[in-house]
Design an enzyme around this catalytic site. Structure first.
Site, PDB file in Angstrom:
ATOM      1  N   ALA A 171       0.870  -1.174   0.000  1.00  0.00           N
ATOM      2  CA  ALA A 171       0.000   0.000   0.000  1.00  0.00           C
ATOM      3  C   ALA A 171       0.907   1.224   0.000  1.00  0.00           C
ATOM      4  O   ALA A 171       2.040   1.157   0.478  1.00  0.00           O
ATOM      5  CB  ALA A 171      -0.873  -0.016   1.239  1.00  0.00           C
TER       6      ALA A 171
ATOM      7  N   GLY B  27       0.513  -4.913   1.007  1.00  0.00           N
ATOM      8  CA  GLY B  27      -0.667  -4.926   0.141  1.00  0.00           C
ATOM      9  C   GLY B  27      -0.408  -5.609  -1.199  1.00  0.00           C
ATOM     10  O   GLY B  27      -1.341  -6.105  -1.833  1.00  0.00           O
TER      11      GLY B  27
ATOM     12  N   GLU C 199      -0.775  -9.201  -0.452  1.00  0.00           N
ATOM     13  CA  GLU C 199      -2.207  -9.391  -0.172  1.00  0.00           C
ATOM     14  C   GLU C 199      -3.021  -9.387  -1.471  1.00  0.00           C
ATOM     15  O   GLU C 199      -3.975 -10.147  -1.616  1.00  0.00           O
ATOM     16  CB  GLU C 199      -2.695  -8.302   0.804  1.00  0.00           C
ATOM     17  CG  GLU C 199      -2.110  -8.514   2.207  1.00  0.00           C
ATOM     18  CD  GLU C 199      -2.408  -7.361   3.159  1.00  0.00           C
ATOM     19  OE1 GLU C 199      -2.031  -6.221   2.822  1.00  0.00           O
ATOM     20  OE2 GLU C 199      -3.004  -7.599   4.221  1.00  0.00           O
TER      21      GLU C 199
ATOM     22  N   GLU D 252       4.352  -5.305   7.403  1.00  0.00           N
ATOM     23  CA  GLU D 252       3.569  -4.278   8.116  1.00  0.00           C
ATOM     24  C   GLU D 252       4.019  -4.028   9.551  1.00  0.00           C
ATOM     25  O   GLU D 252       4.063  -2.885   9.996  1.00  0.00           O
ATOM     26  CB  GLU D 252       2.072  -4.630   8.090  1.00  0.00           C
ATOM     27  CG  GLU D 252       1.383  -4.337   6.768  1.00  0.00           C
ATOM     28  CD  GLU D 252       1.465  -5.486   5.774  1.00  0.00           C
ATOM     29  OE1 GLU D 252       2.288  -6.397   5.970  1.00  0.00           O
ATOM     30  OE2 GLU D 252       0.708  -5.462   4.796  1.00  0.00           O
TER      31      GLU D 252
END
Ligand code: COA
Length: 260
Positions: free
Chosen positions: A66, A112, A115, A135
């Site tokens: 992200a 992300g 993911e 993370e």
């Protein structure tokens, strides 16, 4: 529709969606997530698309996570909203799409990015791929489904280790974990994914849609996967694809599925 952060192309039934922010290692900002949602929705609706391939542009990254610059100053409420919106628009959306989505992991797939790859129906990596959920090294936890999908794919102990250490694994380790299905050279990655996509396309898209629902049901709270399978199995008997598939078998010819 024109996009700023992704590229899309459709040839021979395959829609390739390429996340195209190479200078930011294809990090997922809000705009990219929205564009991916639109592109996936359009591809899923299009008769020309039988399989979707998701990959990253450049030689370095699939998606490096992200976009950290977008959420660095978020508070508790905004943090929760970020995860909820992303999961709805992109990660859960892909997992439940009726068109098969394959991740071609061509470099870093972190946070992300991993993911996103894990939300796809399956993954194929090139030898330079590096995967991890970093993370906790940023003081957060995976928020786009990583704590749920990683243990589903690699088992709880391995997932715990990957999440807690925030470390990366290479393509071969990912292969041995079952996180990716195949590993190829960088040059051969897209041709290999396309070869597998072509095999998928020979089969009934209606039956594949039912199979995706049934497999996913195994991982949904309060849903009985066996019951879902029975329902989806029964539905197939009312389709043109089923008539064609069984008739073609009995007539000793290849099926030409209408996709209905
Ligand atoms: N969010 C925002 N920008 C990112 C990013 C992310 N997740 N990942 C990389 N970038 C940006 C960098 O800030 C840099 O931008 P700049 O040139 O404007 O400074 C650019 O992409 C290139 O990255 P850089 O760090 O210089 O490349 P590298 O080869 O030295 O390192 C990584 C590669 C993947 C190891 C490193 O970029 C990294 O750790 N990224 C963050 C991974 C992460 O924690 N993801 C989870 C987010 S929840």
């Amino acid at each position: 529709m024109s996009y700023q952060n992704i590229l899309t192309s459709t040839t021979n039934g395959i829609t390739t969606i390429t996340i195209n922010r190479p200078s930011k290692l294809n990090a997922l900002n809000k705009a990219t997530i929205q564009e991916l949602h639109e592109a996936l929705k359009n591809a899923n609706k299009s008769k020309a698309t039988k399989v979707i391939i998701l990959t990253g542009s450049g030689e370095k990254a699939f998606v490096a996570g992200a976009d950290i610059s977008e959420f660095a100053d978020f508070d508790v409420e905004n943090g929760g909203k970020l995860a909820a919106k992303g999961q709805k628009l992109l990660f859960d959306y892909i997992e439940n799409l009726s068109t098969p989505v394959i991740a071609a992991v061509n470099g870093f797939a972190l946070g992300g990015g991993l993911e996103l790859a894990m939300a796809c129906h399956f993954r194929i990596a090139s030898t330079n791929a590096k995967m991890g959920l970093p993370e906790v090294s940023l003081g957060v936890i995976p928020g786009y489904g990583g704590t749920q999908r990683l243990p589903q794919l690699v088992g709880k102990g391995r997932a715990m280790e990957m999440v807690m250490t925030a470390g990366m694994i290479d393509a071969n380790q990912a292969l041995s974990y079952g996180l990716v299905n195949h590993v190829s050279t960088e040059e051969e990655l897209i041709p290999l994914v396309e070869k597998i996509a072509t095999k998928i396309m020979r089969n009934s898209s209606v039956a594949i849609k039912g199979a995706i629902k049934a497999v996913n049901a195994n991982f949904k709270d309060g849903v009985n996967g066996y019951k879902t399978e029975i329902k989806q199995f029964g539905k197939c008997f009312g389709t043109e694809d089923f008539k064609e598939g069984t008739t073609a078998f009995l007539e000793k010819r290849k099926a030409d599925f209408p996709g209905e």
